[in-house]
Design an enzyme around this catalytic site. Structure first.
Site, PDB file in Angstrom:
ATOM      1  N   GLU A   1       0.777  -1.324   0.065  1.00 47.79           N
ATOM      2  CA  GLU A   1      -0.088  -0.076  -0.112  1.00 47.79           C
ATOM      3  C   GLU A   1       0.834   1.317   0.067  1.00 47.79           C
ATOM      4  O   GLU A   1       0.487   2.163  -0.768  1.00 47.79           O
ATOM      5  CB  GLU A   1      -0.827  -0.106   1.202  1.00 47.79           C
TER       6      GLU A   1
ATOM      7  N   CYS B   1      -0.404   1.059   7.375  1.00 54.50           N
ATOM      8  CA  CYS B   1      -0.975   1.284   6.309  1.00 54.50           C
ATOM      9  C   CYS B   1      -2.302   2.120   6.201  1.00 54.50           C
ATOM     10  O   CYS B   1      -2.349   3.100   5.254  1.00 54.50           O
ATOM     11  CB  CYS B   1      -0.872   0.103   5.542  1.00 54.50           C
TER      12      CYS B   1
END
Length: 236
Positions: free
Chosen positions: A63, A96
């Site tokens: 990510e 993330c």
């Protein structure tokens, strides 16, 4: 009718496609592979064209790699408008999730939809809160279903000629169990899904542990969809 051709050699996404064996090991919901894979689509503004590519973990999670790559492009600025769809083999961890929220806050014209094959360390409270924060920030998070697997197979996988319709059919029960747990996370309920793995035979075991708060809060049709809960019957 099944096409006798694989992806067209003129397909501009061909070099960015993953191999069938990669798709299987990354996205099988029964497997607990450590590495993560991201298949993504970007639609810029009002353009009908869709940009597709893929990414994997490096020293950073996939990510973060996506965000860093996208924001480093010269044309990408805070006022840009685009819609992004992710197909992740694992849901984002809490760090993330924070990075995603920060990215979206700096780019209000960006919308994000996330489909995940599995929930990453779903009993960890920070990971659970991270997913809730994403949802509260306007991000759509769903568990991948058969339709998403087929979409990914057709658009992201370098499948052999004649194999377009032969995408992996994973047991729906695993998808339903993850979907049930995702509801628990979003509703701030305790975990209901227990996952264990036997290393000697590489088998993954899923166990459902429902408490009164789950029965009282989760809509009945979601519980019934797993097939593990029987509807109550009132006799006269």
């Amino acid at each position: 009718m099944t096409s006798e051709k694989g992806p067209s050699t003129g397909d501009p996404t061909l070099r960015r496609r993953i191999e069938p064996w990669e798709f299987d090991i990354f996205y099988d919901p029964r497997e607990l592979r450590k590495e993560a894979c991201l298949l993504y689509e970007i639609k810029w503004g009002m353009s009908p064209k869709i940009w597709r590519s893929s990414g994997k973990n490096t020293t950073n999670h996939v990510e973060v790699n996506f965000i860093e790559k996208l924001t480093s492009e010269r044309r990408f600025h805070s006022s840009i408008s685009c819609s992004i769809t992710w197909f992740l083999s694992w849901s984002p961890c809490w760090e993330c999730s924070q990075a995603i929220r920060e990215f979206l806050s700096q780019h209000p014209g960006v919308t994000l939809v996330i489909y995940v094959a599995r929930l990453f360390w779903h009993t960890d409270q920070q990971n659970r809160q991270g997913l809730r924060d994403l949802v509260n920030s306007g991000v759509t998070i769903q568990i991948m279903r058969a339709s998403e697997y087929y979409h990914c197979w057709r658009n992201f996988v370098n499948y052999p000629p004649g194999e377009e319709a032969h995408w992996p059919r994973y047991p729906p029960l695993w998808m339903m169990l993850y979907a049930l747990e995702l509801h628990c996370i979003i509703l701030s309920l305790p975990p209901c899904l227990k996952i264990s793995r036997r290393q000697q035979n590489h088998l993954t075991f899923f166990r459902l542990h429902l408490q009164n708060c789950h029965y009282q809060t989760i809509p009945p049709h979601i519980l019934l969809a797993t097939g593990l809960i029987q509807p109550s019957v009132t006799w006269r």
